[in-house]
Motif scaffolding. Structure first.
Motif, mmCIF file in Angstrom:
data_model
loop_
_atom_site.group_PDB
_atom_site.id
_atom_site.type_symbol
_atom_site.label_atom_id
_atom_site.label_comp_id
_atom_site.label_asym_id
_atom_site.label_seq_id
_atom_site.Cartn_x
_atom_site.Cartn_y
_atom_site.Cartn_z
ATOM 1 N N GLY A 1 0.794 -1.222 0.000
ATOM 2 C CA GLY A 1 0.000 0.000 0.000
ATOM 3 C C GLY A 1 0.823 1.267 0.000
ATOM 4 N N PHE A 2 2.155 1.130 0.103
ATOM 5 C CA PHE A 2 3.030 2.302 0.172
ATOM 6 C C PHE A 2 3.873 2.435 -1.090
ATOM 7 C CE2 PHE A 2 2.122 1.379 4.562
ATOM 8 C CZ PHE A 2 2.051 2.622 5.167
ATOM 9 N N HIS A 3 4.156 3.683 -1.473
ATOM 10 C CA HIS A 3 5.161 3.964 -2.488
ATOM 11 C C HIS A 3 6.257 4.780 -1.832
ATOM 12 C CE1 HIS A 3 7.077 4.729 -6.321
ATOM 13 N NE2 HIS A 3 7.278 5.957 -5.875
ATOM 14 N N ILE A 4 7.504 4.327 -1.997
ATOM 15 C CA ILE A 4 8.643 4.998 -1.382
ATOM 16 C C ILE A 4 9.530 5.574 -2.470
ATOM 17 C CG2 ILE A 4 10.708 4.727 0.037
ATOM 18 C CD1 ILE A 4 7.838 2.298 0.468
ATOM 19 N N ARG A 5 9.744 6.886 -2.432
ATOM 20 C CA ARG A 5 10.637 7.550 -3.381
ATOM 21 C C ARG A 5 11.979 7.784 -2.696
ATOM 22 N NH1 ARG A 5 10.140 11.140 -7.661
ATOM 23 N NH2 ARG A 5 8.440 9.753 -8.275
ATOM 24 N N LEU A 6 13.050 7.183 -3.251
ATOM 25 C CA LEU A 6 14.398 7.386 -2.742
ATOM 26 C C LEU A 6 14.998 8.610 -3.419
ATOM 27 C CD1 LEU A 6 15.681 3.686 -2.938
ATOM 28 C CD2 LEU A 6 14.454 4.800 -1.059
ATOM 29 N N LEU A 7 15.428 9.582 -2.637
ATOM 30 C CA LEU A 7 16.057 10.790 -3.161
ATOM 31 C C LEU A 7 17.550 10.718 -2.844
ATOM 32 C CD1 LEU A 7 13.406 13.459 -2.132
ATOM 33 C CD2 LEU A 7 13.664 12.295 -4.328
ATOM 34 N N ALA B 1 21.401 4.736 -9.954
ATOM 35 C CA ALA B 1 21.552 3.505 -10.737
ATOM 36 C C ALA B 1 21.750 2.309 -9.814
ATOM 37 C CB ALA B 1 22.729 3.636 -11.694
ATOM 38 N N LYS B 2 22.558 2.478 -8.781
ATOM 39 C CA LYS B 2 22.781 1.404 -7.821
ATOM 40 C C LYS B 2 21.479 1.031 -7.103
ATOM 41 C CE LYS B 2 25.208 0.372 -3.520
ATOM 42 N NZ LYS B 2 26.057 0.932 -2.434
ATOM 43 N N ALA B 3 20.741 2.048 -6.679
ATOM 44 C CA ALA B 3 19.477 1.804 -5.975
ATOM 45 C C ALA B 3 18.460 1.134 -6.880
ATOM 46 C CB ALA B 3 18.923 3.119 -5.436
ATOM 47 N N GLN B 4 18.385 1.578 -8.140
ATOM 48 C CA GLN B 4 17.416 1.000 -9.062
ATOM 49 C C GLN B 4 17.736 -0.461 -9.359
ATOM 50 O OE1 GLN B 4 14.587 2.838 -10.146
ATOM 51 N NE2 GLN B 4 14.039 0.685 -10.468
ATOM 52 N N ALA B 5 19.023 -0.786 -9.434
ATOM 53 C CA ALA B 5 19.419 -2.179 -9.647
ATOM 54 C C ALA B 5 18.987 -3.043 -8.460
ATOM 55 C CB ALA B 5 20.929 -2.262 -9.844
ATOM 56 N N ALA B 6 19.140 -2.504 -7.249
ATOM 57 C CA ALA B 6 18.715 -3.241 -6.053
ATOM 58 C C ALA B 6 17.195 -3.399 -6.014
ATOM 59 C CB ALA B 6 19.208 -2.522 -4.806
ATOM 60 N N ILE B 7 16.479 -2.361 -6.442
ATOM 61 C CA ILE B 7 15.016 -2.424 -6.497
ATOM 62 C C ILE B 7 14.570 -3.499 -7.479
ATOM 63 C CG2 ILE B 7 12.962 -1.149 -7.258
ATOM 64 C CD1 ILE B 7 14.365 1.404 -6.172
ATOM 65 N N ASP B 8 15.200 -3.529 -8.661
ATOM 66 C CA ASP B 8 14.850 -4.529 -9.679
ATOM 67 C C ASP B 8 15.156 -5.944 -9.186
ATOM 68 O OD1 ASP B 8 14.119 -2.432 -11.278
ATOM 69 O OD2 ASP B 8 15.966 -2.421 -12.456
ATOM 70 N N GLN B 9 16.302 -6.113 -8.556
ATOM 71 C CA GLN B 9 16.695 -7.433 -8.081
ATOM 72 C C GLN B 9 15.753 -7.939 -6.998
ATOM 73 O OE1 GLN B 9 20.699 -7.626 -6.564
ATOM 74 N NE2 GLN B 9 20.730 -9.854 -6.473
ATOM 75 N N THR C 1 10.841 3.817 -6.112
ATOM 76 C CA THR C 1 11.485 4.480 -7.241
ATOM 77 C C THR C 1 12.625 5.324 -6.688
ATOM 78 O OG1 THR C 1 9.896 6.320 -7.106
ATOM 79 C CG2 THR C 1 9.431 4.587 -8.722
ATOM 80 N N ALA C 2 13.590 5.638 -7.542
ATOM 81 C CA ALA C 2 14.751 6.417 -7.114
ATOM 82 C C ALA C 2 15.007 7.546 -8.093
ATOM 83 C CB ALA C 2 15.982 5.518 -7.011
ATOM 84 N N SER C 3 15.421 8.690 -7.589
ATOM 85 C CA SER C 3 15.753 9.827 -8.444
ATOM 86 C C SER C 3 16.791 10.697 -7.755
ATOM 87 C CB SER C 3 14.497 10.651 -8.768
ATOM 88 O OG SER C 3 13.935 11.195 -7.587
ATOM 89 N N THR C 4 17.482 11.496 -8.556
ATOM 90 C CA THR C 4 18.464 12.418 -7.986
ATOM 91 C C THR C 4 17.750 13.608 -7.350
ATOM 92 O OG1 THR C 4 18.676 13.550 -10.125
ATOM 93 C CG2 THR C 4 20.260 11.786 -9.640
ATOM 94 N N TRP C 5 18.408 14.196 -6.381
ATOM 95 C CA TRP C 5 17.859 15.352 -5.669
ATOM 96 C C TRP C 5 18.977 16.365 -5.468
ATOM 97 C CZ3 TRP C 5 18.123 16.477 -0.028
ATOM 98 C CH2 TRP C 5 17.333 17.581 0.317
ATOM 99 N N ASP C 6 18.677 17.638 -5.736
ATOM 100 C CA ASP C 6 19.712 18.672 -5.684
ATOM 101 C C ASP C 6 19.943 19.244 -4.286
ATOM 102 O OD1 ASP C 6 17.475 20.198 -5.233
ATOM 103 O OD2 ASP C 6 17.605 21.348 -7.100
ATOM 104 N N GLY C 7 19.264 18.713 -3.293
ATOM 105 C CA GLY C 7 19.470 19.192 -1.934
ATOM 106 C C GLY C 7 18.671 20.418 -1.580
#
Length: 301
Positions: free
Chosen positions: A64-70, A78-86, A94-100
């Motif tokens: 029931g949750f969606h977690i966005r990794l920033l 890329a590393k996080a997405q590979a771990a998510i897929d595996q 989902t993972a995305s870059t964040w500018d702080g």
């Protein structure tokens, strides 16, 4: 000298390894604390931002949750997405870059912001994106966003038990944007009971009756109608639970009105009044004709 240098190098390497292991252990412990805090706050679904960590321990919360990794850069994403897929967690993470700087979310849409360390996100940004009752979770602990006195619950069909459809909410205004959307995309109306009925709200959740039968079959009475009681997070639309209803539909509901033809204007006047939300409890009739009054947990159904 060579032996002394080698000894120092080994000591430094071991210290770095220990520090890395401690950091990993701390990250996992922090994630476990976040899972516990969200469960204790009775969140059963929603949208979470996890800032500065690619830990996937929040998978324990359920689908029931969606977690966005920033994360800080493309390599980390890329590393996080590979771990998510595996791990088979596509869609849930989902993972995305964040500018702080600004968090990439609308105001009051997140159920939690989880920080890998203190000070990663400005206090004003956390306040902006957290929904009322949403949690800021960091190594220092967790803190809930306050519920402003300018918003209100709508517990009955006509606001409350008085039947006077006037709320104390002072934020209601003309829509300026779309916050979220949910099925059915096309609704039944006019010549049959409307698809959406009896919507109420309490404690940051909305609960409603919905007919998910295709609008193409709205007045035939041939295709069985599919009625459900659904709960969603009021601020981001995450579906919390969905319960099938029995005996709802134009073939079983009593006639109302004087219009000709089968199923025309056939919405019983009491249908909207069969649903009440009070705090963490839902009062509803699961069966239309022969069902008792049921008391449901608003978080889980």
């Amino acid at each position: 000298m060579k032996k002394a240098t080698s000894f120092r190098s080994n000591i430094i390497a071991r210290l770095l390894a220990v520090a890395l292991l401690l950091a990993i252990a701390s990250s996992h412990a922090h994630a476990a604390d976040a899972v516990k805090a969200l469960r204790e706050a009775r969140f059963s679904g929603g949208l979470i931002a996890q800032v500065g960590s690619d830990d996937l321990a929040l998978k324990e919360l359920g689908e029931g949750f969606h977690i966005r990794l920033l994360l800080p850069d493309a390599a980390a994403v890329a590393k996080a997405q590979a771990a998510i897929d595996q791990a088979g967690l596509q869609g849930r993470f989902t993972a995305s870059t964040w500018d702080g700087k600004a968090l990439p979310f609308a105001a009051r849409v997140l159920n939690a912001v989880i920080l890998a360390k203190e000070g990663l996100v400005a206090d004003g940004e956390v306040t902006r994106v957290l929904a009322p009752r949403g949690l800021l979770i960091s190594p220092a602990g967790s803190k809930a966003a306050p519920v402003p006195g300018t918003i209100d619950d709508w517990t009955h069909f006509l606001y409350d038990a008085s039947g006077n459809a006037v709320s104390t909410d002072r934020e209601v205004a003309s829509p300026r944007s779309m916050r979220w959307r949910a099925d059915p995309k096309y609704a039944i109306s006019h010549s049959a009971p409307a698809s959406l009925l009896g919507l109420v709200s309490a404690n940051g959740r909305i609960i409603y009756l919905v007919n998910e039968t295709s609008y193409l079959f709205e007045s035939t009475g041939i295709v069985p109608e599919r009625w459900f009681l659904i709960a969603r997070d009021a601020f981001n639309g995450a579906q919390l639970w969905k319960l099938p209803l029995q005996g709802f539909g134009q073939n079983t509901m009593e006639e109302v009105g004087m219009q000709p033809g089968p199923g025309v204007w056939r919405t019983p006047m009491n249908l909207n009044r069969r649903l009440v939300a009070l705090g963490d409890r839902i009062f509803a009739t699961i069966g239309y004709n022969d069902g008792p009054l049921s008391i449901l947990d608003a978080a889980t159904g």
